[in-house]
Motif scaffolding. Sequence first.
Motif, short mmCIF file in Angstrom:
data_model
loop_
_atom_site.label_atom_id
_atom_site.label_comp_id
_atom_site.label_asym_id
_atom_site.label_seq_id
_atom_site.Cartn_x
_atom_site.Cartn_y
_atom_site.Cartn_z
N PRO A 51 -24.60 -19.05 -27.89
CA PRO A 51 -26.01 -18.76 -28.16
C PRO A 51 -26.96 -19.45 -27.18
O PRO A 51 -27.97 -18.87 -26.78
CB PRO A 51 -26.23 -19.28 -29.59
CG PRO A 51 -24.88 -19.25 -30.21
CD PRO A 51 -23.92 -19.53 -29.09
N ARG A 107 -26.36 -20.09 -24.02
CA ARG A 107 -26.33 -19.33 -22.76
C ARG A 107 -27.25 -18.12 -22.84
O ARG A 107 -27.97 -17.80 -21.91
CB ARG A 107 -24.90 -18.88 -22.45
CG ARG A 107 -24.12 -19.91 -21.70
CD ARG A 107 -22.80 -19.35 -21.17
NE ARG A 107 -21.90 -20.47 -20.99
CZ ARG A 107 -21.01 -20.88 -21.88
NH1 ARG A 107 -20.88 -20.25 -23.02
NH2 ARG A 107 -20.26 -21.92 -21.64
N VAL A 108 -27.21 -17.43 -23.98
CA VAL A 108 -28.05 -16.25 -24.17
C VAL A 108 -29.53 -16.63 -24.10
O VAL A 108 -30.33 -15.97 -23.42
CB VAL A 108 -27.73 -15.54 -25.52
CG1 VAL A 108 -28.73 -14.46 -25.83
CG2 VAL A 108 -26.32 -14.98 -25.49
N GLU A 167 -30.49 -17.48 -20.51
CA GLU A 167 -30.65 -16.25 -19.71
C GLU A 167 -31.97 -15.57 -20.04
O GLU A 167 -32.67 -15.09 -19.15
CB GLU A 167 -29.48 -15.31 -19.97
CG GLU A 167 -28.17 -15.79 -19.38
CD GLU A 167 -26.97 -14.99 -19.84
OE1 GLU A 167 -27.15 -13.95 -20.54
OE2 GLU A 167 -25.84 -15.41 -19.54
N TRP A 168 -32.33 -15.52 -21.32
CA TRP A 168 -33.59 -14.91 -21.73
C TRP A 168 -34.76 -15.69 -21.11
O TRP A 168 -35.70 -15.11 -20.59
CB TRP A 168 -33.71 -14.89 -23.26
CG TRP A 168 -34.99 -14.29 -23.73
CD1 TRP A 168 -35.24 -12.99 -23.99
CD2 TRP A 168 -36.23 -15.00 -23.95
NE1 TRP A 168 -36.55 -12.83 -24.37
CE2 TRP A 168 -37.18 -14.04 -24.35
CE3 TRP A 168 -36.62 -16.32 -23.85
CZ2 TRP A 168 -38.49 -14.38 -24.67
CZ3 TRP A 168 -37.92 -16.68 -24.15
CH2 TRP A 168 -38.84 -15.70 -24.55
#
Length: 116
Positions: A95, A97-98, A101-102
């Motif tokens: 989570p 990493r997500v 990235e966002w």
Amino acid sequence: MEPLRADMFEEICPSSLMPIRFGDKWAGLVIRCLEDGPRRFSELRVPLHRVTPKVLTQSLRSLERDGLVRRSEYAVPVRQVVYELTPLGRSMLGPMRVVCEWTAAHWDELLDAREA
């Protein structure tokens, strides 16, 4: 295991703009530092040099209390304390990493909003 880099979290690191927090202000950065394996307090201080030792200790204790970090103390040959992610703590890496990235994808928008 590679040593942690002092510039791992620069002043303009996206983590400073991330609107989603994992624990306290520094918890996400501590989790990232422990991603590759156990670390001593002094190792964590290298990339987290902007955090006072007191606040880093508080963050580590909070992460330990929440079951995300394990603190182990060894007495041989000299006292040594290491911190490592628990399986629950490791489950946060995906989570995070997500969210990172966002944040990177919306970096300019976040900066504009902060400056407005």
